[in-house]
Write a protein that holds these residues in place. Structure first.
Motif, PDB file in Angstrom:
ATOM      1  N   THR A   3       0.630  -1.039  -0.256  1.00 43.99           N
ATOM      2  CA  THR A   3      -0.407   0.503   0.246  1.00 43.99           C
ATOM      3  C   THR A   3       0.986   1.415  -0.370  1.00 43.99           C
ATOM      4  O   THR A   3       1.778   1.429   0.678  1.00 43.99           O
ATOM      5  N   TYR A 116      -1.405  -6.992   6.634  1.00 45.87           N
ATOM      6  CA  TYR A 116      -2.413  -7.083   5.590  1.00 45.87           C
ATOM      7  C   TYR A 116      -2.017  -5.502   4.041  1.00 45.87           C
ATOM      8  O   TYR A 116      -2.640  -5.484   3.185  1.00 45.87           O
ATOM      9  N   TYR A 117      -0.592  -4.424   4.366  1.00 51.04           N
ATOM     10  CA  TYR A 117      -0.837  -3.868   3.792  1.00 51.04           C
ATOM     11  C   TYR A 117       0.868  -3.922   2.825  1.00 51.04           C
ATOM     12  O   TYR A 117       1.399  -3.294   1.918  1.00 51.04           O
ATOM     13  N   HIS A 152      -5.567  -3.153   1.124  1.00 48.23           N
ATOM     14  CA  HIS A 152      -4.869  -3.733   1.664  1.00 48.23           C
ATOM     15  C   HIS A 152      -4.648  -4.853   0.465  1.00 48.23           C
ATOM     16  O   HIS A 152      -4.799  -5.089  -0.908  1.00 48.23           O
TER      17      HIS A 152
END
Length: 202
Positions: A3, A116-117, A152
């Motif tokens: 991200t 989750y990034y 994400h």
């Protein structure tokens, strides 16, 4: 892909608390459960990457002699500094994970809403550095949102699957809800001991 930094900068440009951590019961409850899951009564040195506004950090500070809290966004670090002004045992700094992972060792590392990034390469680096930074017998706590989010790079469940596959960790606890997953691991060797074993009850 990981991200982009700009996503977080835009979030904090709109609000000093972009995820409403200070007002949502969901987050207050999750933070309480996270701290309640810690197997040891007290820790010497904890690391919390991605500390955001510092509300979880404040709870960790009550159980640790020292907490190092890091966030990639300077505005987040400033917000955390406000919430943690009275916590003399917390050190705050700006830094991007996994590139700015500290060279210290810790007996507690907390990965809260972070994994989750990251894309595959960055997540592998992050988790490898987390395990390498854990002292023998130290604890790793991971807690992640489970529902889909466009920004994400992966699901929270996938992050936990990756952690479960790491060598040198023994899972101590797992708390699963529809919204989030919370797990606690201990660095081995030595052999992981339960809370009752640590207290001499088993």
């Amino acid at each position: 892909m990981t991200t982009p930094q700009s996503y977080f900068e835009h979030m904090y440009a709109r609000s000093s608390d972009p995820w409403s951590f200070a007002t949502r019961w969901y987050d207050a409850r999750k933070h309480a459960l996270t701290v309640a899951s810690l197997p040891a009564r007290r820790y010497q040195s904890a690391f919390e990457p991605g500390c955001s506004t510092g509300l979880l950090t404040a709870r960790l500070a009550e159980r640790c002699d020292h907490v190092l809290a890091v966030d990639a966004v300077p505005a987040a670090v400033a917000s955390a500094a406000t919430h943690l002004a009275a916590a003399s045992n917390v050190s705050l700094r700006a830094g991007r994970m996994p590139a700015d992972w500290p060279g210290d060792t810790f007996d507690l590392i907390v990965l809260s809403e972070l994994g989750y990034y990251f894309d595959d390469g960055d997540l592998t680096t992050l988790l490898d550095r987390a395990v390498a930074s854990l002292e023998p017998g130290g604890d790793l706590v991971a807690v992640h949102w489970r529902r889909p989010v466009d920004e994400h790079a992966r699901s929270g469940d996938d992050v936990h699957d990756r952690i479960a596959a790491l060598p040198g960790l023994a899972r101590q606890a797992r708390h699963e809800e529809a919204d989030f997953l919370l797990e606690v691991y201990t660095r081995t060797p030595p052999e992981a001991r339960s809370v009752a074993q640590r207290e001499g009850l088993a």
